[in-house]
Design a protein around this motif. Structure first.
Motif, PDB file in Angstrom:
ATOM      1  N   ALA A  48       0.924  -1.650   0.099  1.00  0.00           N
ATOM      2  CA  ALA A  48      -0.092  -0.300  -0.251  1.00  0.00           C
ATOM      3  C   ALA A  48       0.788   1.001   0.009  1.00  0.00           C
ATOM      4  CB  ALA A  48      -0.609  -0.152   1.242  1.00  0.00           C
ATOM      5  N   ARG A  49       2.147   1.418   1.420  1.00  0.00           N
ATOM      6  CA  ARG A  49       2.905   2.504   0.770  1.00  0.00           C
ATOM      7  C   ARG A  49       3.288   2.758  -0.396  1.00  0.00           C
ATOM      8  NH1 ARG A  49       7.618   2.866   0.160  1.00  0.00           N
ATOM      9  NH2 ARG A  49       7.413   0.290   0.461  1.00  0.00           N
ATOM     10  N   ALA A  50       3.939   1.159  -1.348  1.00  0.00           N
ATOM     11  CA  ALA A  50       4.264   1.645  -2.173  1.00  0.00           C
ATOM     12  C   ALA A  50       4.143   2.191  -3.602  1.00  0.00           C
ATOM     13  CB  ALA A  50       5.434   0.289  -2.773  1.00  0.00           C
ATOM     14  N   ALA A  51       2.852   1.388  -3.837  1.00  0.00           N
ATOM     15  CA  ALA A  51       1.469   2.065  -4.620  1.00  0.00           C
ATOM     16  C   ALA A  51       1.256   3.438  -4.517  1.00  0.00           C
ATOM     17  CB  ALA A  51       0.352   1.314  -4.628  1.00  0.00           C
ATOM     18  N   LEU A  52       1.138   4.245  -3.205  1.00  0.00           N
ATOM     19  CA  LEU A  52       0.137   5.468  -3.106  1.00  0.00           C
ATOM     20  C   LEU A  52       1.528   6.452  -3.206  1.00  0.00           C
ATOM     21  CD1 LEU A  52      -2.016   6.589  -1.773  1.00  0.00           C
ATOM     22  CD2 LEU A  52      -0.681   7.109   0.189  1.00  0.00           C
ATOM     23  N   HIS A  53       2.166   6.184  -3.150  1.00  0.00           N
ATOM     24  CA  HIS A  53       3.428   6.534  -3.200  1.00  0.00           C
ATOM     25  C   HIS A  53       4.025   7.038  -4.085  1.00  0.00           C
ATOM     26  CE1 HIS A  53       7.637   8.600  -2.128  1.00  0.00           C
ATOM     27  NE2 HIS A  53       8.424   8.224  -3.703  1.00  0.00           N
ATOM     28  N   ALA A  54       3.770   5.516  -5.017  1.00  0.00           N
ATOM     29  CA  ALA A  54       4.479   6.004  -7.089  1.00  0.00           C
ATOM     30  C   ALA A  54       3.088   6.578  -7.940  1.00  0.00           C
ATOM     31  CB  ALA A  54       3.573   4.305  -7.824  1.00  0.00           C
ATOM     32  N   GLY A  55       1.466   6.424  -6.997  1.00  0.00           N
ATOM     33  CA  GLY A  55       0.969   7.387  -7.454  1.00  0.00           C
ATOM     34  C   GLY A  55      -0.756   7.124  -7.649  1.00  0.00           C
ATOM     35  N   ILE A  56      -0.552   5.038  -6.990  1.00  0.00           N
ATOM     36  CA  ILE A  56      -1.553   4.726  -7.651  1.00  0.00           C
ATOM     37  C   ILE A  56      -3.022   5.753  -6.274  1.00  0.00           C
ATOM     38  CG2 ILE A  56      -3.176   2.476  -6.947  1.00  0.00           C
ATOM     39  CD1 ILE A  56      -1.276   1.642  -8.435  1.00  0.00           C
ATOM     40  N   ASP A  57      -4.121   5.761  -6.958  1.00  0.00           N
ATOM     41  CA  ASP A  57      -5.103   6.390  -5.633  1.00  0.00           C
ATOM     42  C   ASP A  57      -6.262   6.105  -5.878  1.00  0.00           C
ATOM     43  OD1 ASP A  57      -4.241   9.285  -6.490  1.00  0.00           O
ATOM     44  OD2 ASP A  57      -5.318   9.811  -8.602  1.00  0.00           O
ATOM     45  N   VAL A  58      -7.005   4.848  -6.943  1.00  0.00           N
ATOM     46  CA  VAL A  58      -8.085   3.286  -6.008  1.00  0.00           C
ATOM     47  C   VAL A  58      -7.483   2.159  -5.868  1.00  0.00           C
ATOM     48  CG1 VAL A  58     -10.467   3.559  -6.092  1.00  0.00           C
ATOM     49  CG2 VAL A  58      -9.501   5.466  -6.696  1.00  0.00           C
ATOM     50  N   GLU A  59      -8.126   2.129  -5.091  1.00  0.00           N
ATOM     51  CA  GLU A  59      -7.566   0.164  -4.675  1.00  0.00           C
ATOM     52  C   GLU A  59      -8.936  -0.276  -5.602  1.00  0.00           C
ATOM     53  OE1 GLU A  59      -5.934  -3.740  -2.504  1.00  0.00           O
ATOM     54  OE2 GLU A  59      -6.880  -1.913  -1.660  1.00  0.00           O
ATOM     55  N   LEU A  60      -8.730  -1.695  -6.383  1.00  0.00           N
ATOM     56  CA  LEU A  60      -9.763  -2.193  -6.935  1.00  0.00           C
ATOM     57  C   LEU A  60      -9.205  -3.381  -7.441  1.00  0.00           C
ATOM     58  CD1 LEU A  60     -10.627   0.077 -10.474  1.00  0.00           C
ATOM     59  CD2 LEU A  60     -11.416   0.255  -8.190  1.00  0.00           C
ATOM     60  N   PRO A  61      -9.977  -4.628  -7.517  1.00  0.00           N
ATOM     61  CA  PRO A  61     -11.813  -4.245  -7.316  1.00  0.00           C
ATOM     62  C   PRO A  61     -12.605  -4.387  -5.677  1.00  0.00           C
ATOM     63  CG  PRO A  61     -11.469  -6.524  -7.055  1.00  0.00           C
ATOM     64  CD  PRO A  61      -9.669  -6.126  -7.728  1.00  0.00           C
ATOM     65  N   HIS A  62     -11.652  -4.651  -4.789  1.00  0.00           N
ATOM     66  CA  HIS A  62     -11.946  -4.699  -3.828  1.00  0.00           C
ATOM     67  C   HIS A  62     -11.039  -3.679  -2.641  1.00  0.00           C
ATOM     68  CE1 HIS A  62     -10.438  -7.897  -1.846  1.00  0.00           C
ATOM     69  NE2 HIS A  62     -10.798  -8.795  -3.168  1.00  0.00           N
ATOM     70  N   THR A  63     -10.939  -3.435  -1.926  1.00  0.00           N
ATOM     71  CA  THR A  63      -9.545  -3.069  -0.408  1.00  0.00           C
ATOM     72  C   THR A  63      -9.124  -4.172   0.377  1.00  0.00           C
ATOM     73  OG1 THR A  63     -11.114  -1.118  -0.143  1.00  0.00           O
ATOM     74  CG2 THR A  63      -9.655  -1.729   0.843  1.00  0.00           C
ATOM     75  N   THR A  64      -8.746  -4.213  -0.649  1.00  0.00           N
ATOM     76  CA  THR A  64      -7.121  -5.469   0.898  1.00  0.00           C
ATOM     77  C   THR A  64      -6.160  -4.779   1.134  1.00  0.00           C
ATOM     78  OG1 THR A  64      -7.292  -6.904  -1.346  1.00  0.00           O
ATOM     79  CG2 THR A  64      -5.445  -6.940   0.130  1.00  0.00           C
ATOM     80  N   ALA A  65      -5.726  -3.646   0.428  1.00  0.00           N
ATOM     81  CA  ALA A  65      -4.245  -3.064   0.492  1.00  0.00           C
ATOM     82  C   ALA A  65      -4.541  -0.782   1.471  1.00  0.00           C
ATOM     83  CB  ALA A  65      -2.955  -2.537  -0.465  1.00  0.00           C
ATOM     84  N   TYR A  66      -5.262  -0.308   1.131  1.00  0.00           N
ATOM     85  CA  TYR A  66      -5.872   0.765   1.149  1.00  0.00           C
ATOM     86  C   TYR A  66      -6.735   0.490   2.147  1.00  0.00           C
ATOM     87  CZ  TYR A  66      -3.591   2.559  -3.124  1.00  0.00           C
ATOM     88  OH  TYR A  66      -2.264   3.861  -3.979  1.00  0.00           O
ATOM     89  N   GLY A  67      -6.519  -0.318   3.787  1.00  0.00           N
ATOM     90  CA  GLY A  67      -7.505  -0.504   4.331  1.00  0.00           C
ATOM     91  C   GLY A  67      -6.667  -0.529   5.425  1.00  0.00           C
ATOM     92  N   GLU A  68      -6.846  -0.975   7.082  1.00  0.00           N
ATOM     93  CA  GLU A  68      -6.584  -0.882   7.994  1.00  0.00           C
ATOM     94  C   GLU A  68      -4.554  -1.145   8.149  1.00  0.00           C
ATOM     95  OE1 GLU A  68      -7.529  -4.644   9.786  1.00  0.00           O
ATOM     96  OE2 GLU A  68      -9.376  -3.448  10.175  1.00  0.00           O
ATOM     97  N   GLY A  69      -4.500  -1.936   6.443  1.00  0.00           N
ATOM     98  CA  GLY A  69      -2.936  -1.540   6.188  1.00  0.00           C
ATOM     99  C   GLY A  69      -2.867  -0.395   5.693  1.00  0.00           C
ATOM    100  N   LEU A  70      -3.147   0.606   5.124  1.00  0.00           N
ATOM    101  CA  LEU A  70      -2.631   1.823   5.022  1.00  0.00           C
ATOM    102  C   LEU A  70      -2.585   2.631   6.260  1.00  0.00           C
ATOM    103  CD1 LEU A  70      -1.809   4.038   2.983  1.00  0.00           C
ATOM    104  CD2 LEU A  70      -4.330   4.500   1.994  1.00  0.00           C
ATOM    105  N   GLN A  71      -3.723   2.181   7.173  1.00  0.00           N
ATOM    106  CA  GLN A  71      -3.914   3.075   8.402  1.00  0.00           C
ATOM    107  C   GLN A  71      -2.615   3.044   9.203  1.00  0.00           C
ATOM    108  OE1 GLN A  71      -8.253   1.993   9.975  1.00  0.00           O
ATOM    109  NE2 GLN A  71      -7.765   4.787  10.595  1.00  0.00           N
ATOM    110  N   ALA A  72      -2.567   1.993   8.606  1.00  0.00           N
ATOM    111  CA  ALA A  72      -1.180   1.741  10.359  1.00  0.00           C
ATOM    112  C   ALA A  72       0.222   2.398   9.999  1.00  0.00           C
ATOM    113  CB  ALA A  72      -0.882   0.272  10.299  1.00  0.00           C
ATOM    114  N   GLN A  73       0.385   2.132   8.355  1.00  0.00           N
ATOM    115  CA  GLN A  73       1.463   3.354   7.438  1.00  0.00           C
ATOM    116  C   GLN A  73       1.714   4.200   8.294  1.00  0.00           C
ATOM    117  OE1 GLN A  73       3.799   1.402   5.339  1.00  0.00           O
ATOM    118  NE2 GLN A  73       3.884  -0.313   5.921  1.00  0.00           N
ATOM    119  N   LEU A  74      -0.392   4.940   7.941  1.00  0.00           N
ATOM    120  CA  LEU A  74      -0.069   6.735   8.099  1.00  0.00           C
ATOM    121  C   LEU A  74       0.032   6.769   9.594  1.00  0.00           C
ATOM    122  CD1 LEU A  74      -3.283   7.152   6.588  1.00  0.00           C
ATOM    123  CD2 LEU A  74      -1.117   8.617   6.179  1.00  0.00           C
TER     124      LEU A  74
END
Length: 776
Positions: A314-340
Motif C-alpha cells: 500500500a505504501r509503495a503504490a500510494l507513493h508511486a501515484g495509484i489513487d484507488v484500489e480495485l476491485p475491493h479493498t485489500t491494501a488501502y484499508g487497515e494496512g494503509l492506516q497503520a502505515q499512516l
C-alpha cells in the motif's frame, strides 16, 4: 433509511455546483476524518462470489469484507454491479441504486461511490450489444465510427448510473502470441492512438469516464506471457508504447488511467513513481485518477516481491501515484492506516490521492445537492436498433479480404455449399473475452445469450437461400479429436464450394484459445485445425478459408491453397452477417490488417514497425520474418491506384508543415472504399529507425472510375523520435514520404529535406496528421 430525495444533514461548500470541482473537493477533504479519507481510496465488489474464474486472483476474495463492512465511513468505487451476473437493465439499475443508497446512508458526509464497469466490446452486461472486439475496430481504420460506438456505449452506461468504464486498451501489440492481442488496436502506435483517442472522446461525451489501460508495457512481455516482465528499452517505451497514452492524456483529457501488471526493467508499474507521477502527471499534465488494475497493489507483495507485505505494498503504490484500489479493498484499508499512524506514509500522500478522487466525484455531479441514486431511467433496450446499426457498420468495415487470386469471390451461382469448421456454428466464436457472453455467461450456463447473434452458418444459409448448405464441424477449436475430419472431407468433396471457418473461441485464463491468460507458444491454428484445413482444402472443388480469431495466425500456406481467404477479428453479434455479405458481394470489403499475418516460419516476436536488421536480411539470418500479408493490407472487389504524389516544397525548416498530396483512383468497375496510408522513412538518423512508420491514413469512398486528391498536412513534429539522450527531437536531413496500400506495398514516394538545427519537442508537439479528401 432511504436518501433518494435528500442528503444527510452534513453539507458544505462541496455541495455547491457553482464552485470549481477542485475547490469543492478541497472543502470536503478538509471536513473529513482520516478514516473517511482512507475509505475514498477503496472499493468493494458486491456479489464477487458469482464472478467465476478470475485467476490468479481467487485467493484475494478470502476474508474480503462484506458490503456493509466495506462502506463504513464511505467508499471510493463500487465494482461491476452489472458485469458480475445476469441482470436485465431495470434490475441492474435498481440494484445499483439500492447499493448507492446504502453507501450514502453509511457515511457521515453522504458521499456516493463511483460505479465502474467493463466496456471493451460494449457495456459488459446481459442483453447489451456485443460490438466487434477492438482488433476489429482497428481493421476499419475508421476513428469516426469508433467514436460513434463509444458514445453509444457511454450513453447506455450513464443511463443506469455507471460513471466509469475500464476501456480502452492502448497496448501496442509487440508479440502476436500474447493472449490479449484481441483487446488491442493493433501493432502501430499511430493507428492505436487515433482510434484510442476516438474511443476516449466518444465514451466521455456520453458522461462516462474512460480508463486507459494498461499503463505501460503490458503487451511487450517476455515470450508473450501474461503479467511477465516487459523487455523494453527506453526508446521503444517512449516511441512505441507510450505514444497512444500520451495522446489520450494530452489531447483527449482522459479521466482515468489504470496501471499495468508487468514490471519494466525490474520496476513493477504499480510501484513506479517515474511512470505514474513524474511522466503521467508532471510531464503530461494528467489531472484524473489512477486506479489499480485488479489486485495489482497486493501483487507487489505476492507476485513481484518488491513489498514485504500488504501494508508495505500500500505504501509503495500510494507513493508511486495509484489513487484507488480495485476491485475491493485489500491494501488501502487497515494496512494503509497503520502505515499512516507510524509515519511511513505521510498524510500529504493520502490527501493527494483523496483530493483526486473527490474532484472526480464533483466533476461527475456526485456531490451536487440534487443527485440521488434513483435519478436514472434505464433504457428499454441495451441492444437497441441504434446500437445494432453501429455494430453492423463496424463489422462490415472490419472484414479483411486477404486473398482472392482465383477470383472466386464474390460467390455466385453455387448450388451446394459445405460449411466446415468448429467456429462456423458457435456464436461465442464471434465475441471477445470481455464480452458478457464469454466473460460471465460461462458461469451461468442456464441463462440464454440475451441477444440475437446468428452464427456464420446461419448467415450463410440466409445469404445464399438457393444453395443446399451442409455443415460439418470437423474438429473442435481446442483438443486433438480428429474423428470428424473424414466427414468434413467428404462433405467438401461433394459440394460446389466449401466455406472453411476456423479460428478461436475466446475465454479467460486457459478456458479459451484467445483472451486474458490465453497465451500461446506458436502461431499455428489451435488444436488440430491445421490438419482439418489441409485435409479439406485438399478435397474441396473450390474453397474459401475464413479465419475468425483474436490474433493473427500463420495461415500463409493455407491461403496459397485456398481460392480465397478472409480474416475477421471477433466481429461481434452482427459479424456473421458481415462475413456472409462479403462472401456474396453484398458488401464490398474495406477492412485493412491492423496486425500482420505472420509468415510460415517467421520468428516471434516481430511486427512491421522495425529497423532494417529486424526485417529480412539476406546473409544475416536464416529466419525470414516477412509476413504472409503485411500490416495495412486488404483487398476489394474493385481495384485502386495511387497516382501523382507530390509536395509543395522539397526543402522545409525543421519546424514547418509539409503538404503531401496524392491522387487516388478507383480503376475498377464497382464503387469501393480505398484506405490510403502515409508512411514515413528516415533514411539516416542518430539512432536506428523503422524502415516504415505509419503517420496518417483515411478512408475514401470512390465510385468506379473516379479520382480524388488526398491531402496530408504533415507537421515536422511527426518525424520526431527519442534520441540517445532520451529527449524527443526533430533532426535535419532527408525524409521519405510514401503513400501506399499497405506497409508492404512499394507505393509512390516523395522526398523532403528538413533544414536547420535539431529541435527538441515534448508532449505539446503535433501528434496527428490532418487529412482532407478533395475532388480529383
Amino acid at each position: 433509511m432511504t436518501i433518494s430525495d435528500e442528503r444527510p444533514a452534513t453539507t458544505g461548500l462541496w455541495n455547491d455546483p457553482t464552485l470549481p470541482a477542485s475547490d469543492r473537493a478541497r472543502a470536503l477533504l478538509d471536513a473529513m476524518t482520516e478514516g473517511e479519507k482512507i475509505a475514498q481510496l477503496g472499493s468493494t465488489w458486491p456479489g464477487h462470489d458469482m464472478a467465476g474464474d478470475v485467476a490468479p486472483m481467487q485467493d484475494t476474495f478470502r476474508g474480503a469484507e462484506s458490503f456493509d463492512e466495506a462502506i463504513v465511513d464511505g467508499l471510493g468505487h463500487v465494482t461491476r454491479v452489472f458485469g458480475t451476473a445476469p441482470l436485465d437493465p431495470e434490475t441492474g439499475r435498481d440494484r445499483l441504486a439500492a447499493l448507492q443508497e446504502q453507501v450514502v446512508a453509511a457515511n457521515r458526509l453522504g458521499i456516493p461511490a463511483i460505479a465502474h464497469e467493463e466496456c471493451l466490446t460494449g457495456f459488459t452486461t446481459w442483453q447489451a450489444t456485443v460490438y466487434p472486439t477492438p482488433l476489429a475496430w482497428a481493421a476499419t481504420f475508421d476513428p469516426g465510427l469508433v467514436h460513434r460506438m463509444a458514445a453509444a456505449i457511454g450513453s447506455d452506461m450513464a443511463a443506469v448510473g455507471v460513471h466509469q468504464g475500464l476501456s480502452p486498451v492502448l497496448d501496442v501489440v509487440r508479440d502476436y502470441r500474447w493472449g490479449r492481442v484481441e483487446e488491442t488496436l493493433g501493432e502501430d502506435p499511430y493507428l492505436v492512438s487515433e482510434l484510442g483517442l476516438a474511443y476516449v472522446q466518444g465514451l466521455q461525451s456520453g458522461g462516462v469516464v474512460a480508463t486507459l489501460k494498461h499503463f505501460a508495457g503490458y503487451s511487450a512481455s517476455r515470450a508473450a506471457r501474461n503479467h511477465a516482465p516487459a523487455a523494453l528499452g527506453p526508446r521503444e517505451l517512449a516511441d512505441v508504447v507510450l505514444v497512444p497514452f500520451e495522446k489520450a492524456v494530452v489531447t483527449g483529457r482522459v479521466g482515468s488511467v489504470m496501471n499495468a501488471y508487468n514490471d519494466i526493467d525490474g520496476v513493477p508499474c504499480a510501484a513506479d513513481e517515474a511512470l505514474l507521477t513524474q511522466l503521467l502527471r508532471e510531464s503530461w499534465g494528467f489531472e484524473g485518477t489512477v486506479v489499480s488494475d485488479y489486485w495489482a497493489i497486493a501483487f507487489l507483495a505476492s507476485l513481484h516481491h518488491v513489498a514485504a507485505d500488504i501494508p508495505d505494498a500500500a505504501r509503495a503504490a500510494l507513493h508511486a501515484g495509484i489513487d484507488v484500489e480495485l476491485p475491493h479493498t485489500t491494501a488501502y484499508g487497515e494496512g494503509l492506516q497503520a502505515q499512516l499512524r507510524d509515519g511511513r506514509v505521510p498524510v500529504a500522500l493520502l490527501d493527494r490521492a483523496v483530493l483526486r478522487v473527490l474532484t472526480q466525484k464533483a466533476e461527475l455531479g456526485l456531490l451536487d445537492p440534487d443527485w440521488h441514486p434513483r435519478r436514472y431511467t434505464a433504457p428499454a433496450d441495451f441492444d437497441s436498433p441504434r446500437n445494432r446499426g453501429i455494430a453492423r457498420a463496424l463489422a462490415e468495415e472490419s472484414v479483411v479480404l486477404l486473398d482472392n487470386a482465383s477470383e472466386l469471390l464474390p460467390l455466385t451461382g453455387a448450388r451446394s455449399v459445405a460449411v466446415i469448421g468448429p467456429t462456423a456454428d458457435d456464436a461465442h466464436c464471434l465475441f471477445g473475452c470481455y464480452s458478457f457472453p464469454n466473460h460471465v455467461l460461462p458461469h451461468n450456463p442456464e441463462i440464454p445469450l440475451g441477444i440475437e447473434a446468428p452464427t456464420v452458418l446461419d448467415a450463410i444459409r440466409k445469404e445464399f437461400p438457393d444453395a443446399a448448405v451442409r455443415h460439418e464441424v470437423g474438429c473442435s477449436v481446442i483438443g486433438d479429436d480428429r474423428s470428424g475430419i473424414e466427414a468434413a472431407v467428404a462433405a467438401s468433396a461433394a459440394a460446389d464450394v466449401t466455406v472453411l471457418v476456423v479460428g478461436d473461441r475466446s475465454g479467460m485464463f486457459g478456458h479459451g484459445t484467445s483472451g486474458e491468460g490465453c497465451d500461446v507458444g506458436e502461431l499455428t491454428l489451435p488444436g488440430v485445425q491445421d490438419e482439418l484445413v489441409e485435409a479439406v482444402l485438399g478435397a474441396a472443388n473450390r474453397a474459401i478459408l475464413v479465419v475468425v480469431s483474436g490474433r493473427p495466425y500463420a495461415i500463409g500456406r493455407h491461403a496459397r491453397t485456398a481460392d480465397a481467404t478472409v480474416q475477421a477479428f471477433f466481429p461481434g453479434e452482427e459479424g456473421a452477417a458481415a462475413i456472409a455479405g462479403v462472401l456474396s458481394g453484398r458488401i464490398n470489403p474495406s477492412g485493412r490488417l491492423p496486425v500482420q499475418i505472420p509468415g510460415d516460419l517467421a520468428g516471434q516476436p516481430g511486427t512491421y514497425l522495425a529497423p532494417p536488421l529486424a526485417l529480412k536480411s539476406d546473409g544475416v539470418s536464416n529466419i525470414d520474418p516477412t509476413p504472409a500479408f503485411p500490416f495495412g493490407h486488404g483487398l476489394s472487389y474493385t481495384t485502386f491506384a495511387i497516382g501523382d504524389v507530390h509536395v509543395d516544397e522539397a526543402a522545409v525548416p525543421v519546424d514547418a508543415t509539409i503538404t503531401v498530396r496524392a491522387a487516388v483512383s478507383n480503376t475498377g468497375e464497382r464503387a469501393g472504399t480505398f484506405v490510403p496510408q502515409l508512411y514515413l522513412t528516415d533514411p539516416v538518423a542518430s539512432v536506428t529507425r523503422p524502415v516504415r512508420q505509419l503517420i496518417a491514413f483515411t478512408r475514401v469512398d470512390l465510385p468506379a472510375g473516379e479520382t480524388r486528391v488526398v491531402e496530408f498536412q504533415v507537421h515536422t513534429d511527426m518525424t520526431s523520435f527519442t534520441g540517445r539522450d532520451l529527449r524527443r527531437r526533430v533532426e535535419p536531413g532527408g525524409i521519405t514520404f510514401t503513400v501506399a496500400q499497405s506497409a508492404g506495398d512499394p507505393g509512390v514516394s516523395v522526398q523532403v529535406t528538413l533544414q536547420g538545427d535539431e529541435r527538441v519537442v515534448d508532449h505539446t508537439r503535433t501528434m496527428t496528421t490532418p487529412v482532407t479528401v478533395l475532388p480529383g
